[in-house]
Design a protein around this motif. Structure first.
Motif, PDB file in Angstrom:
ATOM      1  N   GLY A   9       0.782  -1.227   0.000  1.00 22.88           N
ATOM      2  CA  GLY A   9       0.000   0.000   0.000  1.00 22.88           C
ATOM      3  C   GLY A   9       0.816   1.281   0.000  1.00 22.88           C
ATOM      4  N   ARG A  10       2.123   1.209  -0.070  1.00 21.01           N
ATOM      5  CA  ARG A  10       2.947   2.422  -0.078  1.00 21.01           C
ATOM      6  C   ARG A  10       3.546   2.637  -1.467  1.00 21.01           C
ATOM      7  N   ASN A  11       2.920   3.502  -2.219  1.00 23.20           N
ATOM      8  CA  ASN A  11       3.417   3.843  -3.546  1.00 23.20           C
ATOM      9  C   ASN A  11       4.377   5.017  -3.455  1.00 23.20           C
ATOM     10  N   LYS A  12       5.306   5.065  -4.374  1.00 21.67           N
ATOM     11  CA  LYS A  12       6.227   6.193  -4.502  1.00 21.67           C
ATOM     12  C   LYS A  12       6.030   6.744  -5.914  1.00 21.67           C
ATOM     13  N   LYS A  13       7.097   7.084  -6.617  1.00 23.18           N
ATOM     14  CA  LYS A  13       6.973   7.489  -8.029  1.00 23.18           C
ATOM     15  C   LYS A  13       6.390   6.343  -8.845  1.00 23.18           C
ATOM     16  N   GLY A  14       6.720   5.107  -8.446  1.00 22.39           N
ATOM     17  CA  GLY A  14       6.184   3.901  -9.058  1.00 22.39           C
ATOM     18  C   GLY A  14       5.320   3.181  -8.036  1.00 22.39           C
ATOM     19  N   PRO A  15       4.563   2.189  -8.487  1.00 27.80           N
ATOM     20  CA  PRO A  15       3.693   1.456  -7.559  1.00 27.80           C
ATOM     21  C   PRO A  15       4.500   0.584  -6.592  1.00 27.80           C
ATOM     22  N   SER A  16       3.896   0.263  -5.468  1.00 28.53           N
ATOM     23  CA  SER A  16       4.502  -0.680  -4.530  1.00 28.53           C
ATOM     24  C   SER A  16       4.726  -2.008  -5.244  1.00 28.53           C
ATOM     25  N   LEU A  17       5.863  -2.632  -4.972  1.00 25.19           N
ATOM     26  CA  LEU A  17       6.151  -3.938  -5.560  1.00 25.19           C
ATOM     27  C   LEU A  17       5.861  -5.082  -4.594  1.00 25.19           C
ATOM     28  N   PHE A  18       5.231  -4.774  -3.466  1.00 28.70           N
ATOM     29  CA  PHE A  18       4.808  -5.823  -2.542  1.00 28.70           C
ATOM     30  C   PHE A  18       3.783  -6.698  -3.262  1.00 28.70           C
ATOM     31  N   GLY A  19       4.035  -7.994  -3.315  1.00 26.18           N
ATOM     32  CA  GLY A  19       3.108  -8.929  -3.951  1.00 26.18           C
ATOM     33  C   GLY A  19       3.077  -8.850  -5.469  1.00 26.18           C
ATOM     34  N   VAL A  20       4.105  -8.263  -6.079  1.00 25.33           N
ATOM     35  CA  VAL A  20       4.090  -8.097  -7.530  1.00 25.33           C
ATOM     36  C   VAL A  20       4.119  -9.434  -8.265  1.00 25.33           C
ATOM     37  N   ALA A  21       4.831 -10.409  -7.750  1.00 26.39           N
ATOM     38  CA  ALA A  21       4.948 -11.707  -8.430  1.00 26.39           C
ATOM     39  C   ALA A  21       3.570 -12.362  -8.541  1.00 26.39           C
ATOM     40  N   GLY A  22       3.110 -12.546  -9.751  1.00 28.26           N
ATOM     41  CA  GLY A  22       1.820 -13.178 -10.011  1.00 28.26           C
ATOM     42  C   GLY A  22       0.648 -12.213 -10.081  1.00 28.26           C
ATOM     43  N   ARG A  23       0.852 -10.965  -9.725  1.00 29.64           N
ATOM     44  CA  ARG A  23      -0.226  -9.970  -9.706  1.00 29.64           C
ATOM     45  C   ARG A  23      -0.539  -9.497 -11.134  1.00 29.64           C
ATOM     46  N   GLN A  24      -1.749  -9.054 -11.338  1.00 24.61           N
ATOM     47  CA  GLN A  24      -2.112  -8.424 -12.609  1.00 24.61           C
ATOM     48  C   GLN A  24      -1.441  -7.063 -12.674  1.00 24.61           C
ATOM     49  N   ALA A  25      -0.997  -6.674 -13.854  1.00 28.99           N
ATOM     50  CA  ALA A  25      -0.410  -5.346 -14.049  1.00 28.99           C
ATOM     51  C   ALA A  25      -1.476  -4.282 -13.831  1.00 28.99           C
ATOM     52  N   ALA A  26      -1.049  -3.125 -13.383  1.00 26.25           N
ATOM     53  CA  ALA A  26      -1.914  -1.964 -13.172  1.00 26.25           C
ATOM     54  C   ALA A  26      -2.982  -2.226 -12.114  1.00 26.25           C
ATOM     55  N   ALA A  27      -2.640  -3.011 -11.088  1.00 23.42           N
ATOM     56  CA  ALA A  27      -3.640  -3.412 -10.098  1.00 23.42           C
ATOM     57  C   ALA A  27      -3.427  -2.818  -8.703  1.00 23.42           C
ATOM     58  N   VAL A  28      -2.408  -2.000  -8.505  1.00 23.01           N
ATOM     59  CA  VAL A  28      -2.162  -1.441  -7.172  1.00 23.01           C
ATOM     60  C   VAL A  28      -3.076  -0.236  -6.970  1.00 23.01           C
ATOM     61  N   PRO A  29      -3.923  -0.282  -5.948  1.00 22.88           N
ATOM     62  CA  PRO A  29      -4.821   0.835  -5.698  1.00 22.88           C
ATOM     63  C   PRO A  29      -4.045   2.122  -5.401  1.00 22.88           C
ATOM     64  N   GLY A  30      -4.580   3.218  -5.884  1.00 20.70           N
ATOM     65  CA  GLY A  30      -4.005   4.517  -5.597  1.00 20.70           C
ATOM     66  C   GLY A  30      -2.838   4.919  -6.474  1.00 20.70           C
ATOM     67  N   PHE A  31      -2.456   4.096  -7.446  1.00 20.19           N
ATOM     68  CA  PHE A  31      -1.363   4.471  -8.339  1.00 20.19           C
ATOM     69  C   PHE A  31      -1.930   4.815  -9.707  1.00 20.19           C
ATOM     70  N   SER A  32      -1.421   5.880 -10.304  1.00 26.66           N
ATOM     71  CA  SER A  32      -1.867   6.332 -11.623  1.00 26.66           C
ATOM     72  C   SER A  32      -0.986   5.695 -12.707  1.00 26.66           C
ATOM     73  N   TYR A  33      -1.490   4.628 -13.288  1.00 29.92           N
ATOM     74  CA  TYR A  33      -0.757   3.896 -14.326  1.00 29.92           C
ATOM     75  C   TYR A  33      -0.920   4.550 -15.689  1.00 29.92           C
ATOM     76  N   SER A  34       0.030   4.280 -16.569  1.00 32.95           N
ATOM     77  CA  SER A  34      -0.084   4.739 -17.953  1.00 32.95           C
ATOM     78  C   SER A  34      -1.223   3.981 -18.637  1.00 32.95           C
ATOM     79  N   ASP A  35      -1.752   4.578 -19.681  1.00 36.40           N
ATOM     80  CA  ASP A  35      -2.786   3.896 -20.466  1.00 36.40           C
ATOM     81  C   ASP A  35      -2.238   2.596 -21.042  1.00 36.40           C
ATOM     82  N   ALA A  36      -0.950   2.609 -21.444  1.00 34.21           N
ATOM     83  CA  ALA A  36      -0.328   1.409 -22.008  1.00 34.21           C
ATOM     84  C   ALA A  36      -0.310   0.273 -20.986  1.00 34.21           C
ATOM     85  N   MET A  37       0.036   0.570 -19.740  1.00 34.71           N
ATOM     86  CA  MET A  37       0.070  -0.474 -18.704  1.00 34.71           C
ATOM     87  C   MET A  37      -1.340  -0.966 -18.405  1.00 34.71           C
ATOM     88  N   LYS A  38      -2.296  -0.049 -18.316  1.00 37.87           N
ATOM     89  CA  LYS A  38      -3.674  -0.455 -18.039  1.00 37.87           C
ATOM     90  C   LYS A  38      -4.227  -1.345 -19.147  1.00 37.87           C
TER      91      LYS A  38
END
Length: 130
Positions: free
Chosen positions: A52-81
């Motif tokens: 839940g702690r985002n910086k310039k990029g999204p938190s990487l906690f639990g990134v392995a196996g997660r869907q891209a662009a799925a961290v709440p509160g982070f503004s992803y690029s349209d390409a990533m979404k």
């Protein structure tokens, strides 16, 4: 003809043995302790490993196996979404190698990590963040 079939069967069995001997693609073959150092050097300025702690990029906690662009509160690029990606070890490896090539239109400013061993270590570390 029988010789050709036996040869093909032998090649298939050899290929199966090689695949079985390979480390699992689900579990990176790197060293997680070394990967923590790689993270500190290459990733920590922009990414957190805290849930839940985002910086310039999204938190990487639990990134392995997660869907891209799925961290709440982070503004992803349209390409990533629009990517539809799941962060498999293979996808993470390709993205970390050359982010701008792997995802044209993405927002990550990092040029990439060419060192395959360092990437394997980093992936092993990221897999521990659960």
């Amino acid at each position: 003809m029988q010789h050709t079939l036996l040869r093909a069967l032998g090649l298939a069995l050899a290929a199966a043995a090689l695949l079985a001997a390979r480390p699992s693609l689900a579990q990176p073959a790197g060293d997680a302790a070394l990967g923590s150092d790689v993270f500190s050097t290459h990733c920590a300025e922009c990414h957190s490993v805290k849930d839940g702690r985002n910086k310039k990029g999204p938190s990487l906690f639990g990134v392995a196996g997660r869907q891209a662009a799925a961290v709440p509160g982070f503004s992803y690029s349209d390409a990533m979404k629009a990517s539809g990606w799941s962060w498999t070890p293979q996808r993470l490896d390709a993205y970390i190698t050359l982010p701008k090539q792997a995802l044209p239109g993405g927002k990550m400013k990092y040029d990439g990590l060419a060192d395959a061993k360092a990437r394997a270590d980093l992936l092993a570390y990221l897999a521990t963040l659960k």
